[in-house]
Motif scaffolding. Structure first.
Motif, short mmCIF file in Angstrom:
data_model
loop_
_atom_site.label_atom_id
_atom_site.label_comp_id
_atom_site.label_asym_id
_atom_site.label_seq_id
_atom_site.Cartn_x
_atom_site.Cartn_y
_atom_site.Cartn_z
N LYS A 138 -0.06 0.48 1.70
CA LYS A 138 0.10 -0.98 1.82
C LYS A 138 1.40 -1.33 2.58
O LYS A 138 1.47 -2.34 3.29
CB LYS A 138 0.14 -1.59 0.41
CG LYS A 138 0.28 -3.11 0.37
CD LYS A 138 -1.02 -3.81 0.70
CE LYS A 138 -0.88 -5.35 0.64
NZ LYS A 138 -0.78 -5.86 -0.73
N LEU A 193 0.72 -4.73 -5.37
CA LEU A 193 -0.68 -4.40 -5.68
C LEU A 193 -1.05 -4.80 -7.08
O LEU A 193 -0.22 -4.74 -8.00
CB LEU A 193 -0.91 -2.89 -5.53
CG LEU A 193 -0.87 -2.28 -4.13
CD1 LEU A 193 -0.95 -0.76 -4.22
CD2 LEU A 193 -2.00 -2.82 -3.26
N ASP A 210 -6.94 -5.18 -6.13
CA ASP A 210 -6.75 -4.68 -4.77
C ASP A 210 -7.28 -3.26 -4.58
O ASP A 210 -7.38 -2.78 -3.44
CB ASP A 210 -5.26 -4.68 -4.40
CG ASP A 210 -4.65 -6.08 -4.44
OD1 ASP A 210 -5.32 -7.02 -3.97
OD2 ASP A 210 -3.52 -6.21 -4.95
#
Length: 818
Positions: free
Chosen positions: A276, A74, A78
């Motif tokens: 994620k 990340l 993001d």
């Protein structure tokens, strides 16, 4: 509601008892988040900025993403979320610009810690380095670069804070009492000077650590070392727009916090990595170096004090300006500023007062709560200033303090009236003065001076602190009776080393009349099963959770008596109880054991009544109000705890080296609940205060790089640094609304240690110190660089004299010359 406070009638309150958590912690049985490993768990690492201020031109994560074992990567681009406690001003990862050295710009989650570290090294970041704002006094200038140009658009708590758009001022707290200019005109002396101290790290034994699993349907479970599980839950849900029921926060044993684990820190980033990575649990534990730069510290402070005094030594007016270095983000620093504003005078009555307290953004690691919540920092200035004034007007510093100290009938800066039940700072001062034999050297001390060539000095400093918290602060307790007639206590207050589980168990045992061994206070905190508590901060836990526990006890007793009255065929008013049974007062043989009614009573014929005995108690802070934003008037204090330190210090008059021979510390605790726990709190806080006084502090270079982010160069005291003699003294002026008269003292022992040391050193070798920490070279310089005392005087009984209060100003966080 409350029992007789006569110590002769108390069984557990006022007596030492072994800590309830001692066995698990000594044997290693206690579970910390650091110890935890969940199935499929990933490990997180972050890429940190090497610059204090820079534009992020480009981040290349391709190599990291291609590394086998990496499950999530990340960057700030993001994530669209911002976090903040009182001002929502911080991106989860830096976005567009980094604002302090060590700020996280990217993060990875991988199947092992080694892979995660390698992946972070593979991330390439291109920066455009910009000139940072490093000094909070420079940040106050009109032409200063803005750390947060968008400050005016940020969400913030409007009832308590006042950010100033288009400046670096995150909050401006004002207080106005009386007519300060009139007070100065009526003063025979006016004395003004400036004091400062640097940022300091909390250094808990356990660094920050969190495990988060973002599960199906946006259900999130967080295991964290935080001080305040409900605050983590509330802020997390606010950030991600989730209902509270979707998020569960679990806090097992915590290895210290000191304020650095209040609020919310790692949890949002770790949650995003888990989401994620497809919902796998992710763990991130900060290194010690990351504690110093990635995570928050204590704010630096510059404090300007101008005081008007009568010929008789009464303070008539005082103007106070505080400039708090918040670093890159507001976090708790704005509330520290607010709390320092209404306590700015220390424990003294000032009839005419003017306070301006500013929270100032800079490009440094951000400030947060730290044990004492700003009071350690500004009491350094207040208590050094009291000694300076006493010297100028020719009165003993102890007598000067006594003449001006708060006492029953005094009015605080915010307009609150002190009563006999508020506490007694003069008694604390007299106790430590007696302990160190203030004002003279004993025959033994004179012999030691003659034998060693060193000088012995004695100094005293006073202190005060009230909880800094919203007016609607609340807590609750649930007490459940088990089938063996033991009880389990559930509270939201987190045990972070202060001994709350033991003290609250003593309060419960006292109110129920049960054996202490039959009272269990649940250590692990869980927002899904424990009752709400605002936060474990502010030294409010004993008073508020203690009251909630007493109310829960009374609720359970009422229910138990109601069942027993049916069984014993007697009125509730005719019943009494002990630790084993409920009985009829005029017929004690007519009784029923607690064990038989704990989970419901069955008659011989099989009919049943009652049910599991559960008591619930809720307590909310009473009588508080928001402060008027223009005058600072109101009632911010749930209670005041006063105290004093007295120090005997030995100083080498040639080198400036010194050693603390004795420290005496006295606090008006209302009522001692556990003497051994109280001594532990005082000794621990005192040693932490000595660390602030003698060796701790952030040091930066001119580019904003933190030069001492580890114990190698940023020393903290250990048990070997304890003074040769320590005396702890409890003064008891009962707090009417406190449990058995008690009030909190968790933060207070750290406050005013530094100025007591500074006052002692000056009394020994006339080294006038304005900056802490106080190193031997600082004492040496002060001994050899005397400034005329009239540098600090702007008015005397004979008229005005020359003055340059900034002549001896020190720059906070400046590098120390060898």
């Amino acid at each position: 509601m409350y029992e007789n406070n006569d110590p002769k009638t108390l069984t557990y309150v006022g007596k030492s008892a072994l800590r309830k958590d001692v066995g698990d912690k000594l044997t290693g049985k206690a579970m910390y988040v650091s110890d935890m490993k969940l199935p499929g768990m990933l490990y997180a690492q972050v890429k940190k900025s090497p610059h204090a201020r820079a534009r992020i031109v480009h981040i290349d994560t391709a190599k990291a993403e291609a590394l086998p074992g990496v499950r999530a990567v990340l960057t700030g681009d993001d994530l669209s979320y911002r976090i903040g406690l009182y001002i929502v001003d911080k991106n989860i990862l830096a976005k567009g610009e980094v604002r302090h050295y060590g700020e996280a710009v990217a993060a990875v989650a991988a199947t092992s810690l080694e892979i995660a570290r390698k992946a972070v090294d593979l991330i390439e970041v291109e920066y455009e380095v910009m000139q940072p704002v490093l000094n909070h006094m420079d940040a106050m200038k009109e032409d200063a670069v803005l750390v947060h140009p968008d400050l005016g658009s940020y969400e913030y708590l409007e009832s308590s804070f006042t950010p100033v758009p288009n400046t670096n001022i995150a909050n401006w707290t004002k207080l106005r009492k009386g007519d300060v200019e009139k007070g100065f005109k009526e003063s025979a002396y006016i004395v003004e000077r400036e004091y400062d101290n640097p940022s300091v790290q909390h250094v808990p034994m356990e660094t920050h650590v969190a495990i988060v699993q973002w599960g199906p349907r946006d259900t999130v479970t967080i295991w964290t070392s935080a001080q305040s599980p409900f605050t983590v839950r509330n802020l997390f849900c606010h950030t991600f727009s989730l209902p509270l029921g979707k998020v569960r926060v679990i806090v097992p044993a915590v290895g210290g916090g000191f304020g650095g684990k209040a609020g919310i820190h790692l949890e949002p980033l770790v949650a995003c990595l888990s989401r994620k990575a497809g919902g796998l649990p992710v763990k991130f534990q900060a290194t010690r170096e990351e504690e110093f730069s990635l995570l928050p510290c204590r704010s630096a402070l510059t404090y300007r004090i101008k005081t008007g005094v009568s010929l008789e030594g009464k303070i008539l007016a005082q103007k106070m300006e505080m400039f708090w270095d918040a670093g890159a983000y507001a976090d708790y620093a704005v509330n520290v500023t607010r709390a320092s504003g209404y306590s700015a005078s220390g424990p003294y009555e000032i009839p005419n007062a003017w306070v301006d307290a500013y929270t100032v953004y800079t490009n440094k690691p951000y400030g947060t709560a730290y044990r004492g919540f700003g009071h350690v920092e500004f009491h350094w200035g207040v208590e050094r200033h009291m000694d300076l004034i006493a010297k100028i007007i020719g009165i003993d510093p102890l007598e000067f303090r006594k003449k001006n100290a708060l006492r029953p009938g005094s009015i605080t800066l915010t307009g609150e009236k002190i009563t006999a039940h508020t506490g007694n700072v003069i008694a604390c001062m007299d106790a430590v003065a007696k302990s160190i034999k203030y004002g003279k050297l004993t025959a033994a001390e004179k012999r030691r001076e003659a034998e060693t060539g060193k000088k012995i000095g004695k100094g005293i400093a006073l202190l005060q602190k009230a909880p800094a918290m919203p007016s609607n602060t609340a807590t609750a307790a649930v007490i459940k009776m088990n089938s063996d007639a033991s009880v389990t206590v559930n509270i939201g207050l987190t045990e972070i080393g202060q001994g709350s589980t033991t003290a609250l168990a003593q309060i419960v045992a006292e109110r129920l009349g049960f054996d202490l061994d039959k009272v269990y206070v649940k250590l692990e905190k869980d927002t899904e099963s424990d009752p709400y508590d605002w936060q474990t901060v502010a030294s409010k836990g004993l008073l508020m959770s203690g009251n909630a526990c007493i109310l829960a006890c009374e609720d359970m007793l009422r229910k138990g008596y109601a069942v027993a009255s049916h069984i014993l065929k007697a009125g509730v008013e005719d019943l009494a109880h002990d630790g084993e049974r409920i009985y009829v007062k005029h017929d004690e043989e007519n009784s029923i054991s607690w064990q038989k009614i704990a989970v419901g009573y069955a008659y011989p014929d099989g009919e049943s009544i009652g049910g599991p005995l559960i008591g619930v108690g809720s307590y909310i802070a009473q009588g508080l109000s928001n402060l008027d934003k223009q005058t600072g008037q109101g009632k911010p204090a749930l209670d005041w705890t006063f105290g004093a330190h007295g120090i005997i210090c030995e100083v080498d008059p040639v080198t400036g080296e010194y050693a603390v021979r004795k420290i005496a510390s006295a606090f008006d605790v209302g009522k001692v609940v556990n003497p051994s726990l109280l001594r532990g709190q005082i000794v621990g806080g005192m040693l932490q205060g000595l660390g602030t006084a003698v060796c701790e502090g952030y040091i930066y270079d001119e580019a904003g790089h933190l030069l001492n982010p580890s114990f190698t160069d940023n020393k903290i005291p250990t048990s070997r640094d304890l003074p040769m003699e320590i005396e702890t003294i409890a003064v008891e002026s009962s707090q009417i609304d406190g449990p058995y008269g008690a009030r909190g003292v968790a933060e207070h022992p750290m406050i005013s240690v530094a100025p007591a040391l500074g006052n002692a050193i000056q009394s020994a070798v006339d080294a006038d110190l304005l900056h802490m920490p106080i190193r031997a070279e600082d004492v040496w310089r002060a001994m050899h660089n005397h400034h005329p005392i009239d540098n600090w005087i702007t008015k005397t009984p004979t008229g005005s004299c020359r003055s340059d209060p900034a002549a001896r100003r020190h720059t906070p966080d400046a590098a120390i010359s060898p």
